[in-house]
Write a protein that holds these residues in place. Structure first.
Motif, short mmCIF file in Angstrom:
data_model
loop_
_atom_site.label_atom_id
_atom_site.label_comp_id
_atom_site.label_asym_id
_atom_site.label_seq_id
_atom_site.Cartn_x
_atom_site.Cartn_y
_atom_site.Cartn_z
N ARG A 85 0.97 -1.16 -0.14
CA ARG A 85 -0.02 -0.03 0.17
C ARG A 85 0.85 1.07 0.00
O ARG A 85 0.53 2.34 -0.52
N PHE A 86 2.15 1.12 0.77
CA PHE A 86 2.87 2.49 0.76
C PHE A 86 3.48 2.79 -0.79
O PHE A 86 3.13 4.07 -0.99
N ILE A 87 3.27 1.99 -1.66
CA ILE A 87 3.81 2.19 -3.03
C ILE A 87 2.49 2.38 -4.16
O ILE A 87 2.60 3.15 -4.62
N SER A 88 1.59 1.45 -3.82
CA SER A 88 0.54 1.01 -4.94
C SER A 88 -0.85 1.63 -4.62
O SER A 88 -1.60 1.36 -5.35
N SER A 89 -0.69 2.26 -3.29
CA SER A 89 -2.26 2.72 -3.11
C SER A 89 -2.28 4.28 -3.13
O SER A 89 -1.38 4.69 -3.09
N THR A 90 -3.54 4.81 -3.35
CA THR A 90 -3.85 6.30 -3.25
C THR A 90 -4.87 6.35 -2.29
O THR A 90 -5.75 5.33 -1.98
N TYR A 91 -5.08 7.53 -1.32
CA TYR A 91 -5.97 7.74 -0.26
C TYR A 91 -6.62 9.08 -0.45
O TYR A 91 -5.65 9.92 -0.71
N PHE A 125 1.41 16.14 -6.51
CA PHE A 125 0.23 15.69 -7.23
C PHE A 125 0.14 15.34 -8.76
O PHE A 125 0.93 16.21 -9.39
N ASN A 126 -0.54 14.75 -9.39
CA ASN A 126 -0.47 14.50 -10.66
C ASN A 126 0.69 14.22 -11.18
O ASN A 126 0.92 14.37 -12.60
N ASP A 127 1.60 13.66 -10.49
CA ASP A 127 2.88 12.99 -10.86
C ASP A 127 3.21 11.76 -10.46
O ASP A 127 2.44 11.21 -9.36
N THR A 128 4.15 10.91 -11.16
CA THR A 128 4.59 9.72 -10.64
C THR A 128 5.72 9.62 -9.91
O THR A 128 6.83 10.39 -10.55
N PHE A 129 5.95 8.97 -8.60
CA PHE A 129 7.10 8.96 -8.10
C PHE A 129 7.62 7.47 -8.01
O PHE A 129 6.87 6.77 -8.20
N TYR A 130 8.98 7.39 -7.98
CA TYR A 130 9.59 6.27 -7.92
C TYR A 130 10.48 5.83 -6.77
O TYR A 130 11.00 7.00 -6.18
N ILE A 131 10.45 4.66 -6.53
CA ILE A 131 11.60 4.15 -5.41
C ILE A 131 12.34 3.18 -6.21
O ILE A 131 11.73 1.97 -6.55
N ASP A 132 13.68 3.25 -6.12
CA ASP A 132 14.66 2.35 -6.72
C ASP A 132 13.92 1.83 -8.26
O ASP A 132 13.81 0.86 -8.54
N GLY A 133 13.45 2.90 -9.03
CA GLY A 133 13.00 2.69 -10.23
C GLY A 133 11.64 1.98 -10.29
O GLY A 133 10.88 1.76 -11.49
N ARG A 145 -0.18 6.95 -8.68
CA ARG A 145 -0.07 8.56 -9.03
C ARG A 145 -1.03 9.14 -8.18
O ARG A 145 -2.41 8.55 -8.11
N SER A 146 -0.90 10.23 -7.50
CA SER A 146 -1.77 11.10 -6.71
C SER A 146 -2.45 11.63 -7.66
O SER A 146 -2.30 12.07 -8.87
#
Ligand SMILES: [Zn+2]
Length: 458
Positions: free
Chosen positions: A192-198, A282-290, A295-296
């Motif tokens: 959920r930390f990577i793939s969820s939105t709330y 917001f409205n952007d994609t963030f990455y962690i280790d690629g 997207r928020s």
């Protein structure tokens, strides 16, 4: 002569077709070669459909989280550590696609376009992660029965020291793992930390404050709005939990006044609000280790004023992503710049040769002055409303948020950072509501940070 010409043409056509096919193959090999190499039928990597050609994965404290023994992938001997780290390391069956062993499989197995999956030793590569499994266990226990997630990083270096997602499962518990695979345990394979939105709820007031501070300057602090358990926008009521009367930014932030922030959004206008929401990720994609996070989103185009007002207090259609928020609070804590969060320190070959070390970039999100002012607001909220004593000896600054998710259930959010020089941590906690009412995100954050202090300050 005619016959010779005909044969020559046939050969030319065959040659041309051959060249076309070669080109198609090379192009497809370059783009899909890795996927082909990782088909489950590749006996070099998989044994009985399970990935075994990955080496050992350690946490930052030197604990083995998973390793390959006798052609079998095995995990830490402690059930709590297995549950609390499975989303970060990933599973041998590939169900958790955002886990390190699946998302970074080419680096870990040693895939290259030239050599394929060939390694001299025949053993996979080893990785050291930035997470501390003891902090992960503390965060998981603090979430208890609540679904949700906790992410904590060092805002000076970008190292993610804790990343937990619940519900989770024990991969070594055969019955439980079967239930997880049959879908009986809910969405356990999702990190959920990577793939969820709330829905961000009041944590979004950080964004509205940033827009106000940069757009209105000192006037942001003197502009007041009236709150009588809420406000009225175009004949529709927007409620607030308190009767804050004439209220200005500092107290509106610490007491989370909905009347103030909805009216502030209307004062700033849709263009400015969208600009600052986007500045803060917001409205952007963030990455962690690629690995790409969900997207928020912030969208007020064509919305009515009342809905736009709701957007200013984190409702309407606003959606935050926990990784995006971790970058946002890191930037606030770190003078406007965040260091890209990462969870893989290094990867080494089985002979000890260093193959990869993280080199995170710094990204400017806010002006230094704005970041400091937002940090002051979050500091004051903890001092004035949450109570600094809640966090023991840690100097925690933050913002709470709640979002209704139907049936009177609420998600609880708490985001912030430690001011302590010895423990420069930023954190994001989401505790989803359930029939038992859900855990308070603030209490989860506190338990996690106390564990972090114990583990990291030695
Ligand atoms: Zn109010």
């Amino acid at each position: 002569m005619k016959r010779i010409n005909f044969r020559a043409n046939v050969i030319r056509v065959i040659l041309l077709l051959f060249l076309i096919l070669c080109t198609v193959f090379i192009v497809r090999y370059a783009s899909l070669g890795e996927d082909w190499a990782f088909y489950e039928t590749n006996g070099h990597i998989y044994t009985s459909g399970k990935m075994t050609e990955v080496g050992t994965i350690w946490d930052r404290d030197g604990r083995v989280l998973s390793e390959t023994k006798d052609q079998k992938r095995v995990y830490n001997s402690d059930s709590n550590i297995r549950r609390a780290t499975i989303h970060t390391i990933g599973d041998h069956d590939g169900f958790i696609s955002t886990g390190v062993v699946n998302a970074l499989r080419s680096k870990l197995v040693g895939y290259s376009e030239i050599n394929g999956v060939y390694t001299y030793s025949g053993k996979g590569n080893n990785a050291v992660l930035t997470i501390d499994s003891a902090i992960n266990v503390a965060a998981m226990k603090a979430l208890g029965n609540s679904s949700g997630c906790v992410g904590v990083c060092n805002y000076k270096t970008g190292e993610v020291v804790c990343m937990v997602s619940t519900p989770t499962y024990d991969i070594e518990n055969v019955k439980e793992y079967e239930k997880a695979k049959n879908g009986q345990l809910g969405s356990v394979f999702m990190n959920r930390f990577i793939s969820s939105t709330y829905t961000p709820g009041s944590t979004f007031k950080i964004v509205t404050s940033a827009a106000a501070i940069e757009t209105l300057g000192d006037e942001a602090y003197t502009t007041d709005f009236n709150c009588n358990y809420g406000t009225v926008i175009e004949n529709e009521r927007l409620n607030c939990l308190g009767k804050h009367k004439s209220v200005t930014l500092k107290r509106a932030f610490s007491h989370s006044c909905n009347a103030f922030f909805s009216n502030m959004a209307l004062t700033l206008g849709k263009t400015t609000m969208t600009k600052y929401a986007e500045k803060l990720g917001f409205n952007d994609t963030f990455y962690i280790d690629g690995i790409a996070a969900a997207r928020s989103s912030y969208s007020v185009k064509g919305s009515r004023n009342i809905d736009f007002g709701w957007s200013g207090i984190g409702q309407h259609t606003n959606l935050m992503n926990p990784l995006q928020y971790l970058c946002m609070v890191s930037a606030i804590a770190n003078g406007g710049e965040y260091v890209e969060p990462y969870m893989v320190y290094s990867i080494t070959a089985s002979n000890g040769k260093l193959l990869y070390t993280a080199s995170p970039k710094k990204v400017r999100m806010l002006k230094t002055d704005t970041a400091q002012r937002l940090a002051e607001l979050m500091d004051y909220a903890a001092l004035d409303n949450y109570g600094k004593a809640t966090f023991g000896t840690l100097d925690v600054c933050g913002k709470t948020g709640t979002a209704e998710v139907g049936n009177k259930m609420e998600n609880s959010l708490f985001v912030g950072f430690c001011k302590d020089e010895s423990l420069p941590l930023a954190f994001v906690v989401v505790a989803e509501g359930n029939e038992q009412g859900g855990k308070s995100a603030m209490s989860v954050a506190n338990k996690t940070l106390q564990a972090a202090k114990k583990q990291l300050v030695k």
